[in-house]
Design an enzyme around this catalytic site. Structure first.
Site, PDB file in Angstrom:
ATOM      1  N   HIS A 223     102.156 -34.875  82.407  1.00  0.00           N
ATOM      2  CA  HIS A 223     101.886 -34.715  84.055  1.00  0.00           C
ATOM      3  C   HIS A 223     101.373 -36.158  84.585  1.00  0.00           C
ATOM      4  O   HIS A 223     100.916 -36.105  85.733  1.00  0.00           O
ATOM      5  CB  HIS A 223     100.877 -33.512  84.267  1.00  0.00           C
ATOM      6  CG  HIS A 223      99.583 -33.641  83.808  1.00  0.00           C
ATOM      7  ND1 HIS A 223      99.188 -33.505  82.372  1.00  0.00           N
ATOM      8  CD2 HIS A 223      98.461 -34.063  84.179  1.00  0.00           C
ATOM      9  CE1 HIS A 223      98.028 -33.808  82.210  1.00  0.00           C
ATOM     10  NE2 HIS A 223      97.321 -34.237  83.308  1.00  0.00           N
TER      11      HIS A 223
HETATM   12  C1  UD1 Z   1      95.061 -33.817  88.201  1.00  0.00           C
HETATM   13  C2  UD1 Z   1      93.986 -34.728  87.844  1.00  0.00           C
HETATM   14  C3  UD1 Z   1      94.161 -35.323  86.294  1.00  0.00           C
HETATM   15  C4  UD1 Z   1      94.354 -33.862  85.396  1.00  0.00           C
HETATM   16  C5  UD1 Z   1      95.121 -33.047  86.023  1.00  0.00           C
HETATM   17  C6  UD1 Z   1      95.275 -31.623  85.114  1.00  0.00           C
HETATM   18  C7  UD1 Z   1      93.299 -36.284  89.466  1.00  0.00           C
HETATM   19  C8  UD1 Z   1      93.317 -37.721  89.831  1.00  0.00           C
HETATM   20  N1  UD1 Z   1      94.141 -35.981  88.279  1.00  0.00           N
HETATM   21  O1  UD1 Z   1      96.343 -34.309  88.205  1.00  0.00           O
HETATM   22  O2  UD1 Z   1      93.254 -36.061  85.854  1.00  0.00           O
HETATM   23  O3  UD1 Z   1      94.805 -34.362  84.208  1.00  0.00           O
HETATM   24  O4  UD1 Z   1      94.758 -32.735  87.601  1.00  0.00           O
HETATM   25  O5  UD1 Z   1      96.464 -31.054  85.254  1.00  0.00           O
HETATM   26  O6  UD1 Z   1      92.490 -35.803  89.678  1.00  0.00           O
HETATM   27  N2  UD1 Z   1     100.586 -29.285  92.456  1.00  0.00           N
HETATM   28  C9  UD1 Z   1     101.318 -28.233  92.811  1.00  0.00           C
HETATM   29  N3  UD1 Z   1     100.435 -26.950  92.339  1.00  0.00           N
HETATM   30  C10 UD1 Z   1      99.246 -26.940  91.923  1.00  0.00           C
HETATM   31  C11 UD1 Z   1      98.635 -28.179  91.677  1.00  0.00           C
HETATM   32  C12 UD1 Z   1      99.376 -29.613  91.914  1.00  0.00           C
HETATM   33  O7  UD1 Z   1     102.400 -28.024  93.263  1.00  0.00           O
HETATM   34  O8  UD1 Z   1      98.726 -25.978  91.777  1.00  0.00           O
HETATM   35  C13 UD1 Z   1     101.397 -30.560  92.922  1.00  0.00           C
HETATM   36  C14 UD1 Z   1     101.251 -31.074  94.243  1.00  0.00           C
HETATM   37  O9  UD1 Z   1     102.262 -31.667  94.600  1.00  0.00           O
HETATM   38  C15 UD1 Z   1     100.138 -32.013  94.064  1.00  0.00           C
HETATM   39  C16 UD1 Z   1     100.580 -32.544  92.505  1.00  0.00           C
HETATM   40  O10 UD1 Z   1     101.059 -31.678  92.085  1.00  0.00           O
HETATM   41  O11 UD1 Z   1     100.243 -33.119  95.155  1.00  0.00           O
HETATM   42  C17 UD1 Z   1      99.583 -33.527  91.959  1.00  0.00           C
HETATM   43  O12 UD1 Z   1      98.327 -32.500  91.971  1.00  0.00           O
HETATM   44  P1  UD1 Z   1      96.950 -33.502  91.616  1.00  0.00           P
HETATM   45  O13 UD1 Z   1      95.977 -32.525  91.510  1.00  0.00           O
HETATM   46  O14 UD1 Z   1      96.852 -34.435  92.693  1.00  0.00           O
HETATM   47  O15 UD1 Z   1      97.185 -34.199  90.453  1.00  0.00           O
HETATM   48  P2  UD1 Z   1      97.611 -33.898  88.895  1.00  0.00           P
HETATM   49  O16 UD1 Z   1      98.644 -34.683  88.520  1.00  0.00           O
HETATM   50  O17 UD1 Z   1      97.687 -32.388  89.042  1.00  0.00           O
HETATM   51  N1  UDP Z   2      97.249 -25.762  79.742  1.00  0.00           N
HETATM   52  C1  UDP Z   2      97.645 -24.691  79.883  1.00  0.00           C
HETATM   53  N2  UDP Z   2      98.874 -24.387  80.341  1.00  0.00           N
HETATM   54  C2  UDP Z   2      99.919 -25.354  80.545  1.00  0.00           C
HETATM   55  C3  UDP Z   2      99.240 -26.639  80.099  1.00  0.00           C
HETATM   56  C4  UDP Z   2      98.144 -26.881  79.841  1.00  0.00           C
HETATM   57  O1  UDP Z   2      96.900 -23.758  79.882  1.00  0.00           O
HETATM   58  O2  UDP Z   2     100.886 -25.149  80.869  1.00  0.00           O
HETATM   59  C5  UDP Z   2      95.843 -26.079  79.225  1.00  0.00           C
HETATM   60  C6  UDP Z   2      95.611 -27.004  78.179  1.00  0.00           C
HETATM   61  O3  UDP Z   2      95.905 -26.150  77.046  1.00  0.00           O
HETATM   62  C7  UDP Z   2      94.293 -27.508  78.326  1.00  0.00           C
HETATM   63  C8  UDP Z   2      94.326 -27.845  79.660  1.00  0.00           C
HETATM   64  O4  UDP Z   2      94.921 -26.928  80.369  1.00  0.00           O
HETATM   65  O5  UDP Z   2      93.323 -26.502  77.914  1.00  0.00           O
HETATM   66  C9  UDP Z   2      94.550 -29.318  79.936  1.00  0.00           C
HETATM   67  O6  UDP Z   2      94.908 -29.426  81.180  1.00  0.00           O
HETATM   68  P1  UDP Z   2      96.046 -30.612  81.530  1.00  0.00           P
HETATM   69  O7  UDP Z   2      96.787 -31.177  80.583  1.00  0.00           O
HETATM   70  O8  UDP Z   2      96.725 -30.173  82.878  1.00  0.00           O
HETATM   71  O9  UDP Z   2      94.854 -31.742  81.857  1.00  0.00           O
HETATM   72  P2  UDP Z   2      94.163 -33.092  81.022  1.00  0.00           P
HETATM   73  O10 UDP Z   2      93.473 -32.378  79.903  1.00  0.00           O
HETATM   74  O11 UDP Z   2      95.129 -34.023  80.799  1.00  0.00           O
HETATM   75  O12 UDP Z   2      93.115 -33.465  82.158  1.00  0.00           O
END
Ligand code: UD1
Ligand code: UDP
Length: 378
Positions: A223
């Protein structure tokens, strides 16, 4: 005393589950004044399987404020959060604000608090990738800089802070200029130990694991912005996973950001068992039953280790460097050849747990006891 906790993204729900439970336990003992926790959800993650499912499964208290501020560019999202969090904090008037990790919600929470002269506690302080192109690196450096209490998960993290000029000081000796640094262990380790005892897979994931067989599949998650937004990187990762999945099944719970980019770029997916993002319980059962992990997640790298599975990290660097040093985590970037070679390295690897690397499984309690001692009542 009143603590306002700011969360917004999936990994923060896992972390707050541990500390909120520790606060409840603290309150049920006779330790001193009760802690009132006000939970603020920025809404950074908003889909049911990115947010609600964690609150339900992990019994996290319902947020007192749900701000619904997800989506959009980095600056716009962080700015919206800052504006709304300031309003909420002015109303709630907490004695401290608690933030986790390195997301935009973390930075916005810390910044809104410190400008109102509310002290900030940062859980997962001191982590560094030394890659300033990552939004997370900017968020964590800035959050550490403006926090009063820096709760570090590992020795590496506290050493990073010392390298940056933060000084150790005793609980009584800290002040605005000299924040308190403490190694408390990793709350995600606490979570893994606690929830693995009660986690049950959903019927869909249980039957997929049954069909593929225990230890007969790899688990993969992708991601990170540096992979999903870069066409070459994303193509490299999926080309490699397509090939690996032709040999050994691969299960990939697909983050919505990655889904958008795969379909937007018309990348070909072959063989991989793509599923929607799963809840934490499914994730635990997948980690328990897989053969190894391919990921660019910070949290999942550690969880691979907690569940004694080798990991190939789809990034150039990691904040969890101790896992690379121990040999259980191989950095492969997004490069096809490196990913294929790394799979050979980990295919038959046995992971031995060093119990103390991420604390003793009581990081949550330590954090709460320190907060109770440190927070000045308003
Ligand atoms: C964010 C965090 C990242 C973390 C990740 C965990 C920042 C800069 N990044 O990244 O550090 O590792 O969360 O998963 O804060 N979206 C949906 N539904 C949702 C959430 C997101 O469709 O419920 C889509 C939207 O298009 C959104 C995109 O995902 O714009 C990115 O979401 P965003 O929260 O900006 O960044 P992540 O890649 O999720
Ligand atoms: N996770 C989850 N479902 C998923 C992917 C991740 O429950 O489909 C959990 C994972 O086990 C961990 C947390 O989400 O506990 C990590 O989140 P993510 O990888 O989105 O973010 P990061 O740790 O890179 O910030």
């Amino acid at each position: 005393m009143r603590i306002a906790t700011v969360v917004g993204a999936r990994p923060q729900f896992v972390k707050t589950a541990v500390v909120s439970r520790a606060i409840e336990e603290y309150n049920s003992g006779c330790y001193g004044p009760k802690i009132e926790e006000i939970l603020i959800h920025t809404g950074q993650h908003y889909d049911g399987n990115m947010s609600d499912i964690f609150f339900k499964e992990m019994r996290i208290p319902k947020p007192n404020y749900s701000l619904g501020l997800g989506g959009g560019f980095q600056g716009a999202m962080t700015g919206r959060m800052l504006e709304h969090l300031e309003q909420v904090l002015m109303k709630v008037k907490p004695d401290a604000v608690l933030v986790y990790g390195d997301t935009n919600s973390t930075l916005a929470g810390a910044l809104a608090a410190v400008k109102l002269h509310i002290p900030v506690a940062h859980v997962e302080a001191g982590l560094r990738s030394f890659n300033m192109n990552m939004p997370e690196e900017i968020n964590r450096i800035l959050t550490d800089r403006i926090s009063h209490w820096l709760f570090c998960p590992t020795a590496t993290a506290i050493n990073n802070l010392r390298q940056e000029g933060f000084k150790d000081c005793c609980c009584e000796g800290h002040n605005d200029a000299n924040p308190l640094l403490a190694i408390v262990g990793d709350v995600m380790y606490d979570a893994a130990l606690f929830y693995r005892e009660i986690a049950v897979a959903s019927p869909g994931i249980a039957s997929l694991i049954h069909r593929l067989g225990k230890r007969q599949f790899y688990l993969a998650t992708v991601h990170r912005a540096e992979n999903t937004e870069d066409a070459t990187a994303l193509a490299g990762i999926f080309r490699a996973l397509n090939v690996l999945a032709g040999k050994i099944p691969v299960i990939m719970p697909l983050h919505p950001r990655t889904k958008k980019n795969i379909y937007g770029r018309r990348l070909e997916i072959q063989n991989i068992n793509i599923v929607d993002p799963v809840g934490y319980f499914d994730m635990i059962v997948l980690l328990e039953n897989c053969r190894g992990v391919f990921t660019d997640s910070g949290g999942v790298q550690k969880e691979a280790y907690f569940f004694q599975k080798p990991c190939v990290t789809l990034r150039q660097e990691t904040e969890w460097i101790e896992l690379v040093t121990s040999g259980y985590n191989v950095l492969a970037g997004a490069d096809y050849d490196r990913i294929i070679a790394a799979e050979k390295d980990i295919a038959t690897m046995t992971v031995k747990l060093d119990e103390m690397l991420f604390g003793d499984g009581h990081a949550g309690e330590q954090i709460v006891k320190l907060l109770a001692r440190l927070i000045p009542e308003g």
